[in-house]
Enzyme design. Structure first.
Site, short mmCIF file in Angstrom:
data_model
loop_
_atom_site.label_atom_id
_atom_site.label_comp_id
_atom_site.label_asym_id
_atom_site.label_seq_id
_atom_site.Cartn_x
_atom_site.Cartn_y
_atom_site.Cartn_z
N ARG A 61 0.81 -1.24 0.00
CA ARG A 61 0.00 0.00 0.00
C ARG A 61 0.83 1.28 0.00
O ARG A 61 0.37 2.33 0.43
CB ARG A 61 -0.98 0.03 1.17
CG ARG A 61 -1.96 -1.11 1.13
CD ARG A 61 -3.20 -0.80 1.92
NE ARG A 61 -4.06 -1.97 1.92
CZ ARG A 61 -4.00 -2.94 2.82
NH1 ARG A 61 -3.13 -2.86 3.81
NH2 ARG A 61 -4.78 -3.97 2.74
N LYS A 94 1.70 11.57 -10.31
CA LYS A 94 0.84 10.75 -11.16
C LYS A 94 1.63 9.51 -11.56
O LYS A 94 2.74 9.62 -12.10
CB LYS A 94 0.42 11.51 -12.42
CG LYS A 94 -0.68 12.53 -12.15
CD LYS A 94 -1.22 13.10 -13.46
CE LYS A 94 -2.29 14.14 -13.20
NZ LYS A 94 -2.75 14.79 -14.45
N GLU A 110 7.07 20.86 -23.60
CA GLU A 110 6.44 20.95 -22.27
C GLU A 110 7.00 22.15 -21.48
O GLU A 110 6.31 22.71 -20.64
CB GLU A 110 6.63 19.64 -21.49
CG GLU A 110 5.99 18.42 -22.13
CD GLU A 110 4.48 18.27 -21.89
OE1 GLU A 110 3.88 19.09 -21.18
OE2 GLU A 110 3.90 17.30 -22.45
N LYS A 169 5.63 23.73 -12.10
CA LYS A 169 4.94 22.45 -11.83
C LYS A 169 4.69 22.31 -10.33
O LYS A 169 3.61 21.90 -9.91
CB LYS A 169 5.78 21.29 -12.37
CG LYS A 169 5.18 19.93 -12.08
CD LYS A 169 4.28 19.42 -13.17
CE LYS A 169 3.43 18.23 -12.74
NZ LYS A 169 3.44 17.13 -13.66
N GLU A 212 -5.95 17.41 -9.12
CA GLU A 212 -6.51 17.95 -10.36
C GLU A 212 -8.00 18.27 -10.26
O GLU A 212 -8.81 17.88 -11.10
CB GLU A 212 -6.24 16.98 -11.52
CG GLU A 212 -6.34 17.69 -12.87
CD GLU A 212 -5.76 16.89 -14.04
OE1 GLU A 212 -4.63 16.39 -13.91
OE2 GLU A 212 -6.43 16.82 -15.05
N ARG A 247 -4.65 22.32 -11.87
CA ARG A 247 -3.71 21.34 -12.44
C ARG A 247 -4.14 20.95 -13.86
O ARG A 247 -3.31 20.59 -14.69
CB ARG A 247 -3.60 20.11 -11.53
CG ARG A 247 -2.52 19.14 -12.00
CD ARG A 247 -2.10 18.15 -10.95
NE ARG A 247 -1.08 17.25 -11.48
CZ ARG A 247 -0.42 16.36 -10.78
NH1 ARG A 247 -0.66 16.23 -9.49
NH2 ARG A 247 0.49 15.59 -11.34
N ASN A 288 -2.83 20.49 -19.00
CA ASN A 288 -3.24 19.73 -20.19
C ASN A 288 -3.33 20.61 -21.43
O ASN A 288 -3.84 20.17 -22.46
CB ASN A 288 -4.60 19.06 -19.94
CG ASN A 288 -4.51 18.02 -18.85
OD1 ASN A 288 -3.49 17.34 -18.73
ND2 ASN A 288 -5.54 17.90 -18.04
N HIS A 324 -2.95 19.24 -24.92
CA HIS A 324 -2.92 17.78 -24.81
C HIS A 324 -4.14 17.11 -25.44
O HIS A 324 -4.02 15.99 -25.92
CB HIS A 324 -2.78 17.36 -23.34
CG HIS A 324 -1.37 17.50 -22.84
ND1 HIS A 324 -0.69 18.70 -22.82
CD2 HIS A 324 -0.50 16.57 -22.34
CE1 HIS A 324 0.52 18.50 -22.33
NE2 HIS A 324 0.66 17.23 -22.04
N HIS A 365 -3.30 14.54 -28.08
CA HIS A 365 -3.63 13.11 -27.94
C HIS A 365 -4.38 12.61 -29.17
O HIS A 365 -4.19 11.48 -29.59
CB HIS A 365 -4.49 12.87 -26.69
CG HIS A 365 -3.69 12.83 -25.43
ND1 HIS A 365 -4.22 13.17 -24.20
CD2 HIS A 365 -2.41 12.48 -25.20
CE1 HIS A 365 -3.28 13.04 -23.29
NE2 HIS A 365 -2.17 12.64 -23.86
N HIS A 406 5.22 12.32 -27.86
CA HIS A 406 4.18 13.03 -27.11
C HIS A 406 4.38 14.55 -27.17
O HIS A 406 3.45 15.31 -27.48
CB HIS A 406 4.17 12.52 -25.67
CG HIS A 406 3.24 13.27 -24.77
ND1 HIS A 406 1.87 13.18 -24.90
CD2 HIS A 406 3.48 14.13 -23.75
CE1 HIS A 406 1.31 13.96 -23.99
NE2 HIS A 406 2.26 14.54 -23.28
N1 GLY Z 1 1.46 15.89 -16.62
C1 GLY Z 1 0.38 16.63 -16.14
C2 GLY Z 1 0.21 16.57 -14.67
O1 GLY Z 1 1.11 16.11 -13.97
O2 GLY Z 1 -0.80 16.94 -14.14
#
Ligand code: GLY
Length: 355
Positions: free
Chosen positions: A117, A139, A181, A223, A233, A237, A241, A244, A248, A261
């Site tokens: 966990r 993430k 990015e 960031k 998010e 956050r 995107n 994106h 995508h 990407h």
């Molecule tokens: N890569 C986008 C984020 O970390 O929210």
């Protein structure tokens, strides 16, 4: 050395940025506890694994070396990582060291999130994209045949160690894709950063250590600020995107083989900016300026002629960020000012895709 801190739900993550950091044995050794599993890929291992293993020798690390690339981001690789932890006799005090790009970081982070966990993960990103984005913010996850990143968890790293000199061995296309990015942070929240990137473009392409380290630091600060305010998010956050959803769609339509990407995101950012112009929110000069900067950084900015706008529009309708059947897009009101919108007429989106 630059030392940043990301305060999150469950504590704090220290982020160190310094050229040559991976040669500092104590930086690595101090970041881990218990038994150590290093997860990396074959390409990165050839350049960086020996010194990481040397620095961690006292912890008698095991190493899992995966084939490079997106095909390794699977439940099968995740099981391999868990099996390696079983073999290691890893307890709750164990550490996974993720040495590599976004695929390694996401996979190793997910293994760390799930073993007992949640155990400690130290991210050691070796691509520009991972250094300014993927390694920070917690993430983690893997892909399923049904789609990318469908299984995962939020699991913050205990530590992130960024050594910009690892980028000297990075493939040129991969490096430039990471620059997309970096540009993104300027586009959504720091217009002055775009000025700097414009003037530094030739040095960045040459991977000038000082200018590159400065750009990484500034991107990472953005960031960290975004994630600290909105770890899960729920709000801002989502601005990360930007480009994106368009990007995508291009990646999906071209089978994830034609565009990296970051390259697809570069095209997507320009399309999103042009949509802002079409809606009367963004000045045409600003969209041109963003496109011009990406071109100077030798990134693609247009849909290839053989890619169907209608097919891209269909993919955008199925994007997993959509809610209640509405396409959610990050659009610019100005360079450095972005917001999420879900009220855009699909016909206007198609109009932009056709440009
Ligand atoms: N890569 C986008 C984020 O970390 O929210």
């Amino acid at each position: 050395m630059t030392a940043l801190e990301l305060n999150h739900d469950r504590g704090r993550c220290a982020i160190d940025i310094a050229p040559g950091l991976l040669d500092d044995r104590s930086a690595l050794a101090d970041a881990v506890s218990g038994r150590v599993l290093i997860v990396t890929d074959r390409n990165v291992a050839a350049h960086h694994l020996p010194r990481v293993e040397r620095a961690l020798a006292a912890h008698r690390p095991s190493t899992l070396v995966l084939p490079p690339g997106e095909p390794s981001k699977t439940l099968a690789s995740w099981t391999q990582a868990l099996d390696a932890l079983v073999d290691l006799g890893a307890q709750r005090d164990a550490t996974i060291v993720a040495l590599g790009g976004g695929v390694v970081g996401d996979l190793a982070g997910f293994a760390a999130a799930s073993w007992m966990r949640g155990i400690r993960v130290v991210q050691v990103p070796t691509t520009l994209l991972a250094q300014v984005d993927a390694a920070i913010g917690g993430k983690t996850g893997v892909n399923l045949p049904a789609g990318k990143n469908l299984v995962g968890a939020f699991h913050q790293p205990a530590r992130v160690l960024i050594d910009p000199t690892t980028l000297t061995t990075l493939d040129g296309r991969e490096f430039r894709a990471g620059l997309a990015e970096v540009v993104k942070y300027g586009a959504i929240r720091d217009a002055a950063f775009l000025d700097r990137l414009e003037s530094d473009a030739p040095w960045l392409l040459d991977r000038d250590a000082d200018r590159l380290t400065a750009a990484i630091e500034r991107a990472v600060r953005h960031k960290v600020e975004v994630v600290a305010d909105d770890e899960r998010e729920a709000g801002q956050r989502a601005l990360l995107n930007f480009g994106h959803t368009f990007g995508h769609a291009l990646e999906t339509e071209t089978g994830y083989t034609r565009f990296l990407h970051g390259e697809a995101v570069a095209v997507g950012m320009v399309q999103a900016a042009r949509l802002g112009v079409l809606l009367g929110d963004l000045a045409a000069d600003d969209a041109d300026r963003l496109a011009g900067l990406l071109e100077r950084l030798e990134l693609p900015t247009r849909r290839p002629d053989d890619v169907s706008p209608a097919a891209l529009a269909e993919h955008m309708k199925l994007d997993k960020k959509n809610q209640a059947g509405r396409i959610r897009l990050v659009l610019l009101d100005a360079l450095g000012a972005a917001r999420v919108r879900d009220d855009i007429d699909p016909e206007r989106i198609l109009e932009v895709l056709e440009q």
